[in-house]
Design a protein around this motif. Structure first.
Motif, PDB file in Angstrom:
ATOM      1  N   LEU A   1       0.750  -1.253  -0.166  1.00 29.00           N
ATOM      2  CA  LEU A   1      -0.017   0.041   0.168  1.00 29.00           C
ATOM      3  C   LEU A   1       0.798   1.266   0.057  1.00 29.00           C
ATOM      4  O   LEU A   1       0.747   2.150  -0.708  1.00 29.00           O
ATOM      5  CB  LEU A   1      -0.958  -0.117   1.114  1.00 29.00           C
ATOM      6  CG  LEU A   1      -2.348  -1.029   1.261  1.00 29.00           C
ATOM      7  CD1 LEU A   1      -2.847  -0.920   2.530  1.00 29.00           C
ATOM      8  CD2 LEU A   1      -3.074  -0.552   0.035  1.00 29.00           C
ATOM      9  N   LYS A   2       2.014   1.268   0.780  1.00 28.08           N
ATOM     10  CA  LYS A   2       2.673   2.387   0.875  1.00 28.08           C
ATOM     11  C   LYS A   2       3.598   2.532  -0.509  1.00 28.08           C
ATOM     12  O   LYS A   2       3.604   3.775  -0.925  1.00 28.08           O
ATOM     13  CB  LYS A   2       3.753   2.271   2.230  1.00 28.08           C
ATOM     14  CG  LYS A   2       3.349   2.325   3.454  1.00 28.08           C
ATOM     15  CD  LYS A   2       4.376   2.156   4.320  1.00 28.08           C
ATOM     16  CE  LYS A   2       3.768   2.257   5.816  1.00 28.08           C
ATOM     17  NZ  LYS A   2       4.859   1.963   6.794  1.00 28.08           N
TER      18      LYS A   2
ATOM     19  N   ARG B   1       1.046   4.143  -2.803  1.00 29.98           N
ATOM     20  CA  ARG B   1       0.740   5.639  -2.600  1.00 29.98           C
ATOM     21  C   ARG B   1       1.815   6.384  -3.206  1.00 29.98           C
ATOM     22  O   ARG B   1       1.553   7.377  -3.800  1.00 29.98           O
ATOM     23  CB  ARG B   1       0.644   5.862  -0.965  1.00 29.98           C
ATOM     24  CG  ARG B   1       0.054   7.091  -0.595  1.00 29.98           C
ATOM     25  CD  ARG B   1       0.115   7.390   0.769  1.00 29.98           C
ATOM     26  NE  ARG B   1       1.295   7.189   1.771  1.00 29.98           N
ATOM     27  CZ  ARG B   1       1.365   7.285   2.861  1.00 29.98           C
ATOM     28  NH1 ARG B   1       0.008   7.360   3.503  1.00 29.98           N
ATOM     29  NH2 ARG B   1       2.397   6.877   3.427  1.00 29.98           N
TER      30      ARG B   1
ATOM     31  N   ILE C   1       1.189   6.590  -6.773  1.00 27.86           N
ATOM     32  CA  ILE C   1      -0.071   7.517  -7.097  1.00 27.86           C
ATOM     33  C   ILE C   1       0.234   8.718  -7.000  1.00 27.86           C
ATOM     34  O   ILE C   1      -0.009   9.739  -7.928  1.00 27.86           O
ATOM     35  CB  ILE C   1      -1.104   6.992  -6.263  1.00 27.86           C
ATOM     36  CG1 ILE C   1      -1.560   5.787  -6.564  1.00 27.86           C
ATOM     37  CG2 ILE C   1      -2.216   8.122  -6.328  1.00 27.86           C
ATOM     38  CD1 ILE C   1      -2.589   5.120  -5.656  1.00 27.86           C
ATOM     39  N   ASP C   2       1.047   9.259  -5.775  1.00 28.28           N
ATOM     40  CA  ASP C   2       1.357  10.710  -5.615  1.00 28.28           C
ATOM     41  C   ASP C   2       2.444  11.041  -6.832  1.00 28.28           C
ATOM     42  O   ASP C   2       2.254  12.384  -7.235  1.00 28.28           O
ATOM     43  CB  ASP C   2       2.179  10.756  -4.216  1.00 28.28           C
ATOM     44  CG  ASP C   2       1.161  10.542  -3.010  1.00 28.28           C
ATOM     45  OD1 ASP C   2       0.083  10.765  -3.221  1.00 28.28           O
ATOM     46  OD2 ASP C   2       1.734  10.376  -1.994  1.00 28.28           O
TER      47      ASP C   2
END
Length: 275
Positions: free
Chosen positions: A258-259, A262, A265-266
């Protein structure tokens, strides 16, 4: 007899029929009611671990290991009946709790038997029948006068062959639509049901063969065990089609993934802002 394969030993019955998982549970319950807890336990193990019936009959308590990193059953190959493909079999999470309970407290069913003091036209009574795992030796012992120390395959075969037509009648009385193949259930049907389940849920052939301890060259034999239908194909296709249109279940994704996602995505969002 037309349509039946013949061998030197007589007529082959063909591949053992497989059931759906829900109908297999009904079959085990029916066997418990009609033949007792021990017989239901034997057939349950053939499904849970994909065992041949003769392999289930030669199991010992020491063959099970529930406390390691990988809970498993070891088919040792030390006894005639389990020498065909010895190896380790994974114990699935959905069976773990039930198995631990049985090993600790036994397995109890409601069994219906004919009795001279029974009720109704059929003179039957219903009593609790309990099977307890022996502390040592074979799980399914034979009678004292028997030539071998564990229950014989033919004892299971005779019970299954006797009960299968009655189970089909039971299903039809409940309004369930099953074909005549249910009347031909055999001791290997648990193994066939498991392989069908694994293949239907999308497990690769290589992994399902590893689970069932089939030799690498036995692909045709393995696929014959799996009795997939058009309904299974539809379910698999629907599952594949839905993957592209819905978000994944994030509760099942590891934190590290998940990290990383993220960060990606960022980074992508920053690019889009600049553009």
């Amino acid at each position: 007899m037309a349509g039946q394969k013949k061998s030197r030993k007589g007529i082959k019955l063909g591949q053992a029929p497989a059931l759906s998982v829900s109908t297999w549970a009904q079959w085990i319950k029916f066997v418990g009611q009609e033949a007792g807890a021990r017989m239901a336990m034997i057939l349950s193990l053939t499904y849970m671990f994909g065992l041949r019936c003769s392999e289930a009959l030669t199991l010992k308590r020491s063959d099970f290991s529930f406390h390691g990193d990988i809970p498993k059953l070891v088919v040792t190959g030390e006894t005639q009946g389990n020498r065909k493909s010895p190896g380790e079999v994974y114990c699935r999470k959905k069976h773990m709790c039930w198995l631990k309970s049985v090993f600790k407290s036994g397995y109890t069913v409601e069994r219906t038997k004919k009795h001279k003091h029974g009720k109704g036209r059929k003179k039957t009574i219903t009593r609790q029948d309990k099977y307890e795992i022996p502390s040592e030796g074979f799980l399914f012992r034979s009678r004292k006068e028997a030539k071998q120390p564990h229950l014989h395959y033919h004892a299971v075969y005779a019970q299954v062959k006797r009960l299968a037509p009655r189970f089909l009648e039971h299903l039809r009385n409940q309004g369930q639509k099953w074909g005549p193949e249910v009347a031909k259930l055999r001791p290997h049907s648990g193994r066939a049901t498991l392989i069908t389940e694994l293949l239907g849920d999308g497990m690769s052939t290589a992994l399902s063969m590893k689970f069932a301890r089939h030799a690498p060259g036995s692909v045709k034999v393995h696929l014959k065990y799996g009795r997939l239908t058009l309904k299974d194909v539809k379910a698999a296709c629907d599952k594949m089609d839905s993957k592209g249109s819905t978000w994944p279940d994030f509760s099942r994704v590891p934190t590290a993934k998940l990290k990383r996602a993220r960060l990606d995505i960022d980074q992508e969002l920053r690019k889009r802002v600049k553009n």
